[in-house]
Write an enzyme that holds these catalytic residues in place. Structure first.
Site, PDB file in Angstrom:
ATOM      1  N   LEU A   1       0.821  -1.205   0.000  1.00 53.02           N
ATOM      2  CA  LEU A   1       0.000   0.000   0.000  1.00 53.02           C
ATOM      3  C   LEU A   1       0.858   1.259   0.000  1.00 53.02           C
ATOM      4  O   LEU A   1       0.593   2.205  -0.749  1.00 53.02           O
ATOM      5  CB  LEU A   1      -0.920  -0.007   1.224  1.00 53.02           C
ATOM      6  CG  LEU A   1      -1.830   1.212   1.401  1.00 53.02           C
ATOM      7  CD1 LEU A   1      -2.755   1.375   0.190  1.00 53.02           C
ATOM      8  CD2 LEU A   1      -2.651   1.083   2.677  1.00 53.02           C
TER       9      LEU A   1
ATOM     10  N   ARG B   1       3.717   1.859  -1.194  1.00 52.21           N
ATOM     11  CA  ARG B   1       4.441   2.122  -2.439  1.00 52.21           C
ATOM     12  C   ARG B   1       3.606   2.897  -3.454  1.00 52.21           C
ATOM     13  O   ARG B   1       4.148   3.386  -4.440  1.00 52.21           O
ATOM     14  CB  ARG B   1       4.944   0.808  -3.042  1.00 52.21           C
ATOM     15  CG  ARG B   1       6.097   0.204  -2.234  1.00 52.21           C
ATOM     16  CD  ARG B   1       6.446  -1.186  -2.710  1.00 52.21           C
ATOM     17  NE  ARG B   1       6.938  -1.193  -4.083  1.00 52.21           N
ATOM     18  CZ  ARG B   1       7.204  -2.302  -4.758  1.00 52.21           C
ATOM     19  NH1 ARG B   1       7.002  -3.487  -4.180  1.00 52.21           N
ATOM     20  NH2 ARG B   1       7.664  -2.249  -5.990  1.00 52.21           N
ATOM     21  N   HIS B   2       2.306   3.021  -3.237  1.00 53.07           N
ATOM     22  CA  HIS B   2       1.491   3.897  -4.080  1.00 53.07           C
ATOM     23  C   HIS B   2       1.672   5.317  -3.574  1.00 53.07           C
ATOM     24  O   HIS B   2       1.179   5.692  -2.516  1.00 53.07           O
ATOM     25  CB  HIS B   2       0.023   3.459  -4.046  1.00 53.07           C
ATOM     26  CG  HIS B   2      -0.221   2.201  -4.816  1.00 53.07           C
ATOM     27  ND1 HIS B   2      -0.684   2.197  -6.113  1.00 53.07           N
ATOM     28  CD2 HIS B   2      -0.019   0.909  -4.468  1.00 53.07           C
ATOM     29  CE1 HIS B   2      -0.770   0.947  -6.539  1.00 53.07           C
ATOM     30  NE2 HIS B   2      -0.371   0.147  -5.568  1.00 53.07           N
ATOM     31  N   ARG B   3       2.403   6.127  -4.350  1.00 54.82           N
ATOM     32  CA  ARG B   3       2.917   7.379  -3.802  1.00 54.82           C
ATOM     33  C   ARG B   3       1.914   8.524  -3.782  1.00 54.82           C
ATOM     34  O   ARG B   3       2.063   9.443  -2.998  1.00 54.82           O
ATOM     35  CB  ARG B   3       4.176   7.789  -4.576  1.00 54.82           C
ATOM     36  CG  ARG B   3       5.311   6.782  -4.417  1.00 54.82           C
ATOM     37  CD  ARG B   3       6.598   7.305  -4.995  1.00 54.82           C
ATOM     38  NE  ARG B   3       6.552   7.465  -6.431  1.00 54.82           N
ATOM     39  CZ  ARG B   3       6.742   6.472  -7.297  1.00 54.82           C
ATOM     40  NH1 ARG B   3       6.968   5.250  -6.857  1.00 54.82           N
ATOM     41  NH2 ARG B   3       6.706   6.690  -8.590  1.00 54.82           N
TER      42      ARG B   3
ATOM     43  N   ASN C   1      -7.092  10.341  -4.263  1.00 47.07           N
ATOM     44  CA  ASN C   1      -8.057  10.891  -5.209  1.00 47.07           C
ATOM     45  C   ASN C   1      -8.511   9.786  -6.163  1.00 47.07           C
ATOM     46  O   ASN C   1      -7.922   8.700  -6.205  1.00 47.07           O
ATOM     47  CB  ASN C   1      -7.495  12.120  -5.939  1.00 47.07           C
ATOM     48  CG  ASN C   1      -6.317  11.805  -6.836  1.00 47.07           C
ATOM     49  OD1 ASN C   1      -6.362  10.869  -7.641  1.00 47.07           O
ATOM     50  ND2 ASN C   1      -5.250  12.586  -6.718  1.00 47.07           N
ATOM     51  N   ALA C   2      -9.555  10.058  -6.906  1.00 45.78           N
ATOM     52  CA  ALA C   2     -10.167   9.011  -7.726  1.00 45.78           C
ATOM     53  C   ALA C   2      -9.244   8.526  -8.832  1.00 45.78           C
ATOM     54  O   ALA C   2      -9.362   7.382  -9.286  1.00 45.78           O
ATOM     55  CB  ALA C   2     -11.472   9.526  -8.323  1.00 45.78           C
ATOM     56  N   ARG C   3      -8.296   9.364  -9.265  1.00 45.54           N
ATOM     57  CA  ARG C   3      -7.365   8.914 -10.301  1.00 45.54           C
ATOM     58  C   ARG C   3      -6.379   7.900  -9.735  1.00 45.54           C
ATOM     59  O   ARG C   3      -6.125   6.855 -10.341  1.00 45.54           O
ATOM     60  CB  ARG C   3      -6.613  10.100 -10.894  1.00 45.54           C
ATOM     61  CG  ARG C   3      -5.714   9.725 -12.060  1.00 45.54           C
ATOM     62  CD  ARG C   3      -5.014  10.931 -12.631  1.00 45.54           C
ATOM     63  NE  ARG C   3      -4.204  10.592 -13.799  1.00 45.54           N
ATOM     64  CZ  ARG C   3      -3.442  11.461 -14.455  1.00 45.54           C
ATOM     65  NH1 ARG C   3      -3.401  12.728 -14.066  1.00 45.54           N
ATOM     66  NH2 ARG C   3      -2.735  11.077 -15.495  1.00 45.54           N
TER      67      ARG C   3
ATOM     68  N   ARG D   1      -4.099  -3.747  -8.190  1.00 46.70           N
ATOM     69  CA  ARG D   1      -4.176  -4.608  -7.005  1.00 46.70           C
ATOM     70  C   ARG D   1      -5.393  -5.527  -6.964  1.00 46.70           C
ATOM     71  O   ARG D   1      -5.421  -6.451  -6.146  1.00 46.70           O
ATOM     72  CB  ARG D   1      -4.134  -3.740  -5.743  1.00 46.70           C
ATOM     73  CG  ARG D   1      -2.889  -2.873  -5.609  1.00 46.70           C
ATOM     74  CD  ARG D   1      -1.614  -3.684  -5.598  1.00 46.70           C
ATOM     75  NE  ARG D   1      -0.437  -2.835  -5.358  1.00 46.70           N
ATOM     76  CZ  ARG D   1       0.802  -3.277  -5.256  1.00 46.70           C
ATOM     77  NH1 ARG D   1       1.040  -4.572  -5.372  1.00 46.70           N
ATOM     78  NH2 ARG D   1       1.815  -2.445  -5.043  1.00 46.70           N
TER      79      ARG D   1
END
Length: 437
Positions: A290, A292-294, A368-370, A379
């Site tokens: 988780l 690692r998603h910056r 955010n949604a993006r 994932r």
């Protein structure tokens, strides 16, 4: 196996200092960017100029100098610390595919002989159990939950000079000897490569004990009970926000088409929709996935303060009597020995290294949604690690009622594009959402 943690700057962008000096001049100097850069390459006055600009507080010029760092023999705890710096890029050796039975683990320097022996006995016990599980045929991605968070990791990090200064200063302020050691190595290399940036470094903080301790009892938690997702916030008028952003970005175009927006190459409009979540019962490996998603704002409890009483029990292990016996015995042993180790002041301060990777914690994050679209696409794929896949699907389930017109288009690539990007590695099965209208 004992080896010292290492961090080495292996690459620096060419003319890094000249680019920073050019950036310092461009606001007040005649000429285009290339002319200013070519002048800065001569080096005259660059050092003094950068120093002056940094003194005035304009540190953004340092972001044009970029370093790539190789790190090895660092603990998983140190790896987690590094990857929490989101304005950097990381590539980490996978514990899903690589056998870590011989990787070794971090041993704090300066431990008295008796304390050191007890520490190593604890670590060796978990590594032995990990190797036994692999020998019995357990998958690496599930056996790894027995690895203590002292196990050696190896990874690459690419980071700009400004963020590197922040990382070094934060590592020194944490008061953990391993982090201070790595910070010192990087500080000395930065001093040689870019003295102006190194001038912004702070001193080491005094080492301090961990605050955690050990929880009462060891509880095994099934995947169904772990990774519970709660939606904390969602936009009150998501349709209106998205429509407004669409009109600004696409003047004169027709009405907003959700499918076209989601599948476009640059859906900036989605960044106006922010969603907050809590995730309760996330293992330490899933925490790494988780983190690692910056492009998110994530709050993570310090590992030094986690008691470690709740441990994840993978379904594969729960369904195999031999595997489960090894797994449960190892975690029971680990819990009992951690209780004993916590009574030794020399070892109590290093209790976070003793946490098995199966240890559960909780986090809060806002995406955010993006970014949420990217996270769910990667994932929720059948080839994703099963624990983080469960979390991704639960996050999607939590947000979908708030804006079904948008989130019905979210899911793995096979759902959103009709194609699988995995090529020969494709699972060949429909995704959990592939049959959705």
């Amino acid at each position: 196996m004992e080896t010292t943690p290492q961090a080495r700057i292996v690459s620096v962008n060419q003319y890094g200092e000249a680019i920073c000096a050019g950036a310092a001049r461009i606001s007040t100097t005649q000429g285009n960017a290339l002319d200013i850069f070519e002048s800065a390459k001569e080096g005259a006055g660059n050092f003094a100029l950068i120093k002056k600009v940094l003194r005035s507080g304009h540190c953004s010029i340092l972001e044009h100098a970029v370093f790539s760092i190789a790190l090895w023999n660092v603990s998983a705890f140190a790896e987690q610390f590094f990857i929490e710096f989101r304005l950097a890029s990381f590539t980490v050796k996978s514990r899903r595919y690589v056998d870590f039975g011989g990787q070794g683990y971090y041993v704090p320097s300066g431990l008295p002989e008796e304390a050191r022996g007890r520490y190593c006995q604890y670590m060796d016990g978990l590594f032995d159990a990990y190797r036994r599980l692999l020998a019995l045929g357990a998958p690496k991605e599930d056996a790894r939950f027995l690895l203590p968070y002292a196990f050696h990791s190896s990874f690459f990090c690419t980071i700009n000079a400004r963020q590197l200064v922040r990382l070094i200063n934060a590592a020194r302020a944490r008061g953990v000897p391993e982090l201070s050691d790595l910070a010192g190595q990087l500080a000395r290399q930065l001093e040689a490569l870019f003295p102006n940036a190194a001038a912004l470094l702070s001193e080491d903080a005094a080492a301090r004990p961990a605050d955690g301790g050990v929880e009462d009892g060891c509880v095994l938690v099934t995947p169904g009970e772990a990774g519970k997702v709660t939606l904390l916030q969602a936009p009150q008028q998501p349709e209106k926000l998205l429509e407004t952003a669409w009109r600004l970005a696409q003047p004169g175009e027709g009405p907003l088409e959700m499918a076209a927006l989601v599948s476009s190459g640059r859906p900036r409009e989605l960044e106006h929709l922010n969603y907050g979540f809590s995730v309760e019962g996330l293992s330490l490996p899933a925490l790494t996935h988780l983190t690692r998603h910056r492009m998110q704002s994530i709050v993570i409890p310090p590992l030094e303060r986690i008691g470690g009483g709740r441990q994840l029990l993978p379904e594969s292990v729960a369904g195999n009597a031999q595997w489960r016996e090894v797994y449960e015995s190892a975690l029971t042993m680990a819990f009992e020995r951690r209780e004993q180790l916590s009574g030794d002041p020399e070892l109590r301060r290093y209790g976070f290294y003793c946490l098995p990777s199966a240890t559960l914690t909780s986090v809060a994050t806002t995406m955010n949604a993006r970014e949420l679209q990217l996270f769910i696409r990667l994932r929720s794929c059948n080839r994703a690690q099963w624990e983080i896949r469960n979390v991704a699907l639960r996050m999607l389930k939590a947000v979908e009622p708030s804006f079904p017109a948008l989130f019905r288009h979210y899911g793995p690539a096979c759902h959103t594009t009709g194609e699988c990007p995995e090529g020969a590695l494709s699972c060949g099965k429909p995704s959990p959402r592939a049959d959705r209208p």
